[in-house]
Scaffold this active site. Structure first.
Site, short mmCIF file in Angstrom:
data_model
loop_
_atom_site.label_atom_id
_atom_site.label_comp_id
_atom_site.label_asym_id
_atom_site.label_seq_id
_atom_site.Cartn_x
_atom_site.Cartn_y
_atom_site.Cartn_z
N LYS A 57 8.21 0.43 5.53
CA LYS A 57 7.09 1.27 5.06
C LYS A 57 5.77 0.72 5.54
CE LYS A 57 4.43 -0.13 2.54
NZ LYS A 57 3.49 -0.85 1.66
N THR A 58 4.86 1.52 5.94
CA THR A 58 3.42 1.25 6.07
C THR A 58 2.79 2.30 6.96
OG1 THR A 58 1.62 -0.21 6.69
CG2 THR A 58 3.63 -0.52 7.95
N GLY B 215 0.82 -1.22 0.00
CA GLY B 215 0.00 0.00 0.00
C GLY B 215 0.85 1.26 0.00
N ASP C 141 0.29 1.81 8.55
CA ASP C 141 -0.33 1.11 9.67
C ASP C 141 0.52 1.17 10.95
OD1 ASP C 141 -2.09 0.47 7.71
OD2 ASP C 141 -1.93 -1.70 7.89
N TYR D 241 -7.82 6.26 2.45
CA TYR D 241 -7.16 6.67 1.21
C TYR D 241 -6.85 8.16 1.23
CZ TYR D 241 -8.37 1.97 -0.03
OH TYR D 241 -8.45 0.61 -0.01
#
Ligand code: FBP
Length: 550
Positions: free
Chosen positions: A202-203, A81, A205, A424
């Site tokens: 990366k993320t 993502g 979350d 998003y």
């Protein structure tokens, strides 16, 4: 290239900060720690990674680029993502490689790991990199969710790297992608391919972190965007005084985003999935708790409020988790029959085949949620939690509970709701100063790891609550973060996912103030990310990091 905004133009000139260790470029002096072990299952992980297991933690200090270095070609992949700052990782990598040898070249594999398997890549030049400095998104080379995990894929990766003269790969991804980066590093070493593999965390979350990896990039910016929006809703709720806003926040599994946004905005209620699981709360109990907050405020004449709901919640509620597990098996086993049915038909079919306990839980859910739980799974067989409208489910169920409370004379307010899903909106925002600096440093540092000849390492930049000059740059062997988990019936080595720790400072602080936030109107309005202005406004760190590092 599309036209650029005034902010984008001004922002392009921002020069991200670098750790002191990288001030002379990516040719660094390397200090090696002792041999390392994995976080658990040491023997199994050691057996699975005989070539890369046990490598030392590396700490860099400024070096001099005196050694003769031949020019090399490096490949980079964005995986999974989108997260704010990915382009700056690539910019940092590009600049770091050029500092080692201006003849070094960087190739971006297109649309994620698929690009490596299919051999689709573009050379990234000074012009193409400059156009994306300090911008959000992954559109420079695209991303994808293909997993690099089979020997066939590895063989193709080796072939394609060799045909392009690539001797190092940088994989920018989350826990799964970095796990696969490590497996690939092991494969390349075992095959004497001479190709290094470096990972970058990366993320949005926030669940790829540990003692050595302070934060995954993108979390800071995404949380700021969501907190701005939540703050605006708080202001609207407090102005109109007639709506309860139920806000679902992205974060596939862990509740770090919901918790951080709560710490930034002080909502009336915020659910933390990890607490729900630890206390084995039922859906009815969660609904009851929210309803009692609504009732207490309503009885005091405050018929408005804000409730934050983590995206992954349904998978943490034990009774719904069981339903999902049974549904996964049912849908897989009856794929041909189910394919012909519409959403309601699938839900009815499933209801008839679930165990008695799961069937009862399933039937008690609103029809829309029953249908969504039967939707197609993602490529890894997971429920696509971002498509489940938990915020609507809770709003409806709380409304029903309040009607009962009204009949019992326990509630005398009004309850009107608005529902939102923020995900998003934040994944591709222009990176905050924190993420712009952190990402650039991660990429530049990845070049330093390549220059130091290492493989199977994750780029690590720590001490980021301090001035950049004091940030600690180095590398952490990826095997060190691994344990063995059962995935789809098979034991697999994976990087341990970092869920919200209920004993950690961010959650403990939240738990100590949430009763006050529930009843009082204690909202904080963070406002939009500021890229220019006083440092205390532009260079903030997340509340999570602040509390963790205190
Ligand atoms: P990564 O873990 O790959 O960084 O993706 C995170 C995420 O944004 C989750 O928060 C969300 O559940 C998921 O991606 C949604 O992905 P998609 O848009 O591909 O369905």
């Amino acid at each position: 290239m599309s036209p650029i905004s005034a902010l984008q133009r001004a922002r392009a000139a921002y020069a991200p900060k670098l750790p002191g260790a990288l001030k002379n470029g990516a040719a660094v002096a390397v200090a090696e720690g002792a041999a390392t072990k994995s976080v658990a299952d040491c023997d199994k992980i050691a057996a699975l990674f005989p070539k890369t297991y046990g490598s030392p933690v590396l700490t860099f200090s400024p070096g001099e680029n005196t050694a003769e270095r031949s020019a090399i070609n490096v490949g980079v992949i964005l995986s999974g993502g989108q997260a704010p700052g990915g382009h700056n990782v690539i910019a940092g990598l590009f600049d770091g490689l050029k500092s080692l040898n201006p003849g070094n070249r960087l190739f971006g594999f297109l649309k994620g790991p698929d690009g490596l398997v299919r051999d689709e890549a573009v050379e990234l030049t000074a012009d193409s990199v400059d156009a994306y400095r300090n911008t959000g998104g992954f559109d420079m080379i695209g991303s994808g969710r293909t997993k690099l995990e089979t020997p066939e894929q590895f063989a193709l990766a080796e072939k394609h790297c060799k045909s392009r003269g690539i001797s190092a790969l940088v994989i920018i991804g989350g826990d799964d992608s970095n796990t696969n980066a490590c497996v690939l590093a092991e494969y390349f070493k075992a095959h004497d391919s001479g190709i290094q593999v470096i990972g970058c965390p990366k993320t949005i979350d926030g669940d790829l972190k540990n003692e050595w990896i302070e934060a995954s990039f993108g979390f800071d910016t995404a949380c700021r965007v969501y907190s701005e929006l939540i703050g605006n809703l708080c202001r609207d709720a407090n102005s109109a005084k007639k709506y309860w806003h139920f806000v679902k926040l992205m974060g596939r599994s862990a509740s770090h985003i919901a918790l951080e946004c709560a710490l930034q905005t002080h909502p009336n209620a915020a659910i933390v999935s990890e607490e729900v699981a630890a206390e084995k709360q039922t859906l009815g109990e969660i609904v009851g708790k929210i309803a009692s907050i609504v009732a207490a405020r309503g009885n005091a004449g405050l018929n408005f409020g804000i409730v934050l709901v983590p995206e992954g919640l349904v998978e943490f509620i034990p009774d719904i988790k069981n339903v999902i597990a049974e549904l996964n098996d049912l849908l897989a086993a009856n794929a041909a029959e189910i394919e012909k049915l519409d959403a309601l038909g699938k839900a009815d079919f499933a209801a008839g085949k679930l165990s008695a306990a799961s069937g009862a839980t399933f039937k008690a859910l609103p029809e829309g949620i029953r249908k969504q739980l039967c939707n197609d799974r993602d490529p890894h067989g997971n429920v696509q939690v971002s498509l489940i409208e938990t915020e609507k489910m809770l709003a409806e169920m709380v409304g029903n509970r309040l009607k009962e409370m009204k009949a019992e004379n326990a509630y005398k307010g009004k309850f009107a709701t608005q529902t939102h899903f923020f995900g998003y909106e934040g994944r591709c925002a222009a990176p905050s100063n924190y993420d712009a600096d952190y990402c650039y440093a991660l990429g530049y540092n990845a070049a330093a790891l390549i220059g130091a000849g290492r493989t199977g390492y994750m780029s690590s930049v720590r001490n980021t609550t301090k001035d950049a000059a004091e940030w600690i740059a180095g590398g952490i062997p990826i095997t060190m973060m691994m344990n063995v988990e059962r995935r789809h019936g098979v034991d697999k080595p994976v990087i341990r996912k970092a869920l919200v720790e209920l004993s950690g400072a961010p959650f403990r602080y939240f738990a100590s103030v949430r009763d006050k936030w529930a009843i009082e109107t204690d909202y904080v309005y963070p406002g939009p990310i500021q890229y220019f202005g006083p440092s205390e406004v532009c260079d903030q760190i997340t509340k999570t990091l602040e509390l963790e590092k205190k």
